[in-house]
Design a protein around this motif. Structure first.
Motif, PDB file in Angstrom:
ATOM      1  N   VAL A   1       0.928  -1.381  -0.288  1.00 13.14           N
ATOM      2  CA  VAL A   1       0.200  -0.262   0.003  1.00 13.14           C
ATOM      3  C   VAL A   1       0.529   0.909   0.044  1.00 13.14           C
ATOM      4  CG1 VAL A   1      -2.201  -0.591   0.986  1.00 13.14           C
ATOM      5  CG2 VAL A   1      -0.099  -0.002   2.194  1.00 13.14           C
ATOM      6  N   ARG A   2       0.756   2.074  -0.530  1.00 15.66           N
ATOM      7  CA  ARG A   2       1.101   3.479  -0.444  1.00 15.66           C
ATOM      8  C   ARG A   2       0.666   4.518   0.593  1.00 15.66           C
ATOM      9  NH1 ARG A   2       2.221   8.103  -5.013  1.00 15.66           N
ATOM     10  NH2 ARG A   2       4.151   8.599  -4.100  1.00 15.66           N
ATOM     11  N   LEU A   3       1.387   4.503   1.888  1.00 20.88           N
ATOM     12  CA  LEU A   3       0.949   5.506   2.376  1.00 20.88           C
ATOM     13  C   LEU A   3       1.793   7.205   2.939  1.00 20.88           C
ATOM     14  CD1 LEU A   3       0.919   2.448   5.611  1.00 20.88           C
ATOM     15  CD2 LEU A   3      -1.182   3.526   4.103  1.00 20.88           C
ATOM     16  N   THR A   4       1.434   8.024   3.108  1.00 20.02           N
ATOM     17  CA  THR A   4       1.805   8.639   4.580  1.00 20.02           C
ATOM     18  C   THR A   4       3.519   8.103   6.004  1.00 20.02           C
ATOM     19  OG1 THR A   4       0.129   9.549   5.815  1.00 20.02           O
ATOM     20  CG2 THR A   4       0.210  10.408   3.371  1.00 20.02           C
ATOM     21  N   PRO A   5       3.698   9.087   5.693  1.00 20.24           N
ATOM     22  CA  PRO A   5       4.346   8.869   6.595  1.00 20.24           C
ATOM     23  C   PRO A   5       4.370   9.143   8.302  1.00 20.24           C
ATOM     24  CG  PRO A   5       5.819  10.356   5.176  1.00 20.24           C
ATOM     25  CD  PRO A   5       5.067  10.456   5.099  1.00 20.24           C
ATOM     26  N   ALA A   6       3.100  10.181   8.354  1.00 17.11           N
ATOM     27  CA  ALA A   6       1.537  10.251   9.582  1.00 17.11           C
ATOM     28  C   ALA A   6       1.457   9.276   9.611  1.00 17.11           C
ATOM     29  CB  ALA A   6       1.587  10.969   9.034  1.00 17.11           C
ATOM     30  N   ASP A   7       0.295   8.396   8.204  1.00 16.64           N
ATOM     31  CA  ASP A   7       0.342   6.877   8.740  1.00 16.64           C
ATOM     32  C   ASP A   7       0.689   6.015   9.075  1.00 16.64           C
ATOM     33  OD1 ASP A   7      -2.687   8.060   7.433  1.00 16.64           O
ATOM     34  OD2 ASP A   7      -2.207   8.030   5.168  1.00 16.64           O
ATOM     35  N   ILE A   8       1.874   6.240   8.750  1.00 15.41           N
ATOM     36  CA  ILE A   8       2.414   4.444   8.971  1.00 15.41           C
ATOM     37  C   ILE A   8       3.217   4.801  10.128  1.00 15.41           C
ATOM     38  CG2 ILE A   8       5.055   4.037   8.541  1.00 15.41           C
ATOM     39  CD1 ILE A   8       4.720   4.618   5.784  1.00 15.41           C
ATOM     40  N   ALA A   9       3.379   6.046  10.831  1.00 20.80           N
ATOM     41  CA  ALA A   9       3.718   5.931  12.273  1.00 20.80           C
ATOM     42  C   ALA A   9       2.739   5.294  13.278  1.00 20.80           C
ATOM     43  CB  ALA A   9       4.231   7.540  12.947  1.00 20.80           C
ATOM     44  N   THR A  10       1.613   6.664  12.408  1.00 22.35           N
ATOM     45  CA  THR A  10      -0.064   6.066  13.486  1.00 22.35           C
ATOM     46  C   THR A  10       0.092   3.855  13.476  1.00 22.35           C
ATOM     47  OG1 THR A  10      -0.333   7.825  12.781  1.00 22.35           O
ATOM     48  CG2 THR A  10      -2.311   6.328  13.970  1.00 22.35           C
ATOM     49  N   LEU A  11      -0.291   3.834  12.405  1.00 21.98           N
ATOM     50  CA  LEU A  11       0.094   2.574  11.823  1.00 21.98           C
ATOM     51  C   LEU A  11       0.703   1.695  12.756  1.00 21.98           C
ATOM     52  CD1 LEU A  11      -1.451   2.206   8.143  1.00 21.98           C
ATOM     53  CD2 LEU A  11      -2.998   2.207  10.628  1.00 21.98           C
ATOM     54  N   ASP A  12       2.228   1.487  12.603  1.00 22.80           N
ATOM     55  CA  ASP A  12       3.227   0.949  13.050  1.00 22.80           C
ATOM     56  C   ASP A  12       2.858   1.161  14.850  1.00 22.80           C
ATOM     57  OD1 ASP A  12       4.865  -0.472  12.792  1.00 22.80           O
ATOM     58  OD2 ASP A  12       6.950   0.916  13.934  1.00 22.80           O
TER      59      ASP A  12
ATOM     60  N   GLU B   1       0.305   1.095  16.970  1.00 28.78           N
ATOM     61  CA  GLU B   1      -0.567   0.182  16.955  1.00 28.78           C
ATOM     62  C   GLU B   1      -0.765  -0.938  16.827  1.00 28.78           C
ATOM     63  OE1 GLU B   1      -5.115  -0.864  15.223  1.00 28.78           O
ATOM     64  OE2 GLU B   1      -4.530   0.484  14.589  1.00 28.78           O
ATOM     65  N   ALA B   2       0.073  -1.692  15.520  1.00 24.98           N
ATOM     66  CA  ALA B   2       0.498  -3.095  15.610  1.00 24.98           C
ATOM     67  C   ALA B   2       2.331  -2.823  15.222  1.00 24.98           C
ATOM     68  CB  ALA B   2      -0.088  -3.835  14.358  1.00 24.98           C
ATOM     69  N   PRO B   3       2.944  -2.825  15.441  1.00 20.92           N
ATOM     70  CA  PRO B   3       4.446  -2.846  15.437  1.00 20.92           C
ATOM     71  C   PRO B   3       4.810  -4.209  15.033  1.00 20.92           C
ATOM     72  CG  PRO B   3       4.163  -2.170  18.222  1.00 20.92           C
ATOM     73  CD  PRO B   3       2.906  -2.523  17.560  1.00 20.92           C
ATOM     74  N   CYS B   4       6.242  -3.750  13.683  1.00 18.38           N
ATOM     75  CA  CYS B   4       6.111  -4.852  12.676  1.00 18.38           C
ATOM     76  C   CYS B   4       5.629  -5.305  11.645  1.00 18.38           C
ATOM     77  CB  CYS B   4       7.036  -6.009  13.902  1.00 18.38           C
ATOM     78  SG  CYS B   4       8.225  -5.223  15.352  1.00 18.38           S
ATOM     79  N   LEU B   5       4.153  -4.974  11.717  1.00 13.86           N
ATOM     80  CA  LEU B   5       3.258  -5.337  10.987  1.00 13.86           C
ATOM     81  C   LEU B   5       3.474  -4.781   9.504  1.00 13.86           C
ATOM     82  CD1 LEU B   5      -0.210  -6.012  12.447  1.00 13.86           C
ATOM     83  CD2 LEU B   5       1.743  -8.422  11.445  1.00 13.86           C
ATOM     84  N   LEU B   6       4.363  -3.276   9.148  1.00  8.16           N
ATOM     85  CA  LEU B   6       4.215  -2.266   8.339  1.00  8.16           C
ATOM     86  C   LEU B   6       5.986  -2.683   8.462  1.00  8.16           C
ATOM     87  CD1 LEU B   6       1.775  -0.021   8.878  1.00  8.16           C
ATOM     88  CD2 LEU B   6       0.982  -1.515   7.091  1.00  8.16           C
ATOM     89  N   THR B   7       6.235  -2.553   6.447  1.00  8.55           N
ATOM     90  CA  THR B   7       8.046  -2.538   6.712  1.00  8.55           C
ATOM     91  C   THR B   7       7.746  -1.486   5.068  1.00  8.55           C
ATOM     92  OG1 THR B   7       7.885  -4.810   7.564  1.00  8.55           O
ATOM     93  CG2 THR B   7       9.310  -3.539   5.941  1.00  8.55           C
ATOM     94  N   PRO B   8       8.941  -1.208   4.957  1.00 10.07           N
ATOM     95  CA  PRO B   8       8.811  -0.052   3.673  1.00 10.07           C
ATOM     96  C   PRO B   8       9.883  -1.309   2.937  1.00 10.07           C
ATOM     97  CG  PRO B   8       9.495   1.557   5.783  1.00 10.07           C
ATOM     98  CD  PRO B   8       9.447  -0.202   6.113  1.00 10.07           C
ATOM     99  N   ILE B   9       8.666  -0.401   1.249  1.00 11.29           N
ATOM    100  CA  ILE B   9       9.860  -1.046   0.769  1.00 11.29           C
ATOM    101  C   ILE B   9      11.201  -0.502   0.283  1.00 11.29           C
ATOM    102  CG2 ILE B   9       9.573  -1.395  -2.252  1.00 11.29           C
ATOM    103  CD1 ILE B   9       7.093  -1.683  -1.805  1.00 11.29           C
ATOM    104  N   GLU B  10      11.632  -1.129   0.235  1.00 10.75           N
ATOM    105  CA  GLU B  10      13.775  -0.346  -0.125  1.00 10.75           C
ATOM    106  C   GLU B  10      13.631  -0.115  -1.068  1.00 10.75           C
ATOM    107  OE1 GLU B  10      16.498  -3.404  -0.136  1.00 10.75           O
ATOM    108  OE2 GLU B  10      15.575  -4.776   1.666  1.00 10.75           O
ATOM    109  N   GLY B  11      14.210   1.113  -1.571  1.00 13.85           N
ATOM    110  CA  GLY B  11      14.979   2.171  -2.563  1.00 13.85           C
ATOM    111  C   GLY B  11      13.470   3.221  -2.151  1.00 13.85           C
ATOM    112  N   ALA B  12      13.518   3.825  -4.179  1.00 14.89           N
ATOM    113  CA  ALA B  12      13.083   4.895  -4.061  1.00 14.89           C
ATOM    114  C   ALA B  12      11.331   4.302  -3.653  1.00 14.89           C
ATOM    115  CB  ALA B  12      12.985   5.347  -5.821  1.00 14.89           C
ATOM    116  N   TRP B  13      10.615   3.563  -4.197  1.00 15.23           N
ATOM    117  CA  TRP B  13       9.394   2.938  -3.429  1.00 15.23           C
ATOM    118  C   TRP B  13       9.119   3.612  -1.954  1.00 15.23           C
ATOM    119  CZ3 TRP B  13       6.396   3.203  -7.719  1.00 15.23           C
ATOM    120  CH2 TRP B  13       6.540   2.372  -9.372  1.00 15.23           C
ATOM    121  N   GLY B  14       9.887   2.813  -1.891  1.00 14.88           N
ATOM    122  CA  GLY B  14       9.411   3.061   0.220  1.00 14.88           C
ATOM    123  C   GLY B  14       9.545   4.156  -0.079  1.00 14.88           C
ATOM    124  N   ARG B  15      10.746   5.580  -0.362  1.00 16.86           N
ATOM    125  CA  ARG B  15      10.912   6.482   0.086  1.00 16.86           C
ATOM    126  C   ARG B  15       9.542   6.903  -0.531  1.00 16.86           C
ATOM    127  NH1 ARG B  15      15.446   5.851  -1.330  1.00 16.86           N
ATOM    128  NH2 ARG B  15      16.059   6.464  -3.650  1.00 16.86           N
TER     129      ARG B  15
END
Length: 110
Positions: free
Chosen positions: A46-57, A59-73
């Motif tokens: 999924v494509r999320l904002t940094p704020a969404d990633i922080a909030t969701l992480d 709630e459930a640590p370790c379930l979300l992992t940014p894709i490596e490289g430019a896609w993750g950024r």
């Protein structure tokens, strides 16, 4: 979570159309992909904002992992489906959908 569960949840969001990306089902709003199911790896991207990633992480640590490289950024993030429950996947899909949704559609969200 199974792929069929993710499809059911994504299809509840307004104006979502299912398509295909690299042979995998994806979900689009206004022609733009906000989530892709990688069936063989049993993960959702999924494509999320940094704020969404922080909030969701929080709630459930370790379930979300940014894709490596430019896609993750750019916010593209992996979610392993086996470890996630329906409520969490629903929140992740809604956050990704809202990233693309015009203000009018966002007012109609579930």
């Amino acid at each position: 979570m199974l792929a069929t569960d993710v499809t059911r949840l994504a299809s509840r969001l307004p104006e979502v159309v299912e398509g295909a990306h690299n042979g995998n089902p994806d979900f689009r709003l206004a022609g733009r992909i906000f989530a892709t199911l990688w069936l063989e790896e049993e993960r959702l991207v999924v494509r999320l904002t940094p704020a969404d990633i922080a909030t969701l992480d929080e709630e459930a640590p370790c379930l979300l992992t940014p894709i490596e490289g430019a896609w993750g950024r750019r916010g593209w993030t992996n979610l392993d489906l086996w470890d996630a429950d329906e409520a969490f996947v629903g929140r992740v899909l809604l956050a990704a959908w809202r990233r693309l949704a015009p203000a009018l559609l966002d007012d109609e969200s579930p």
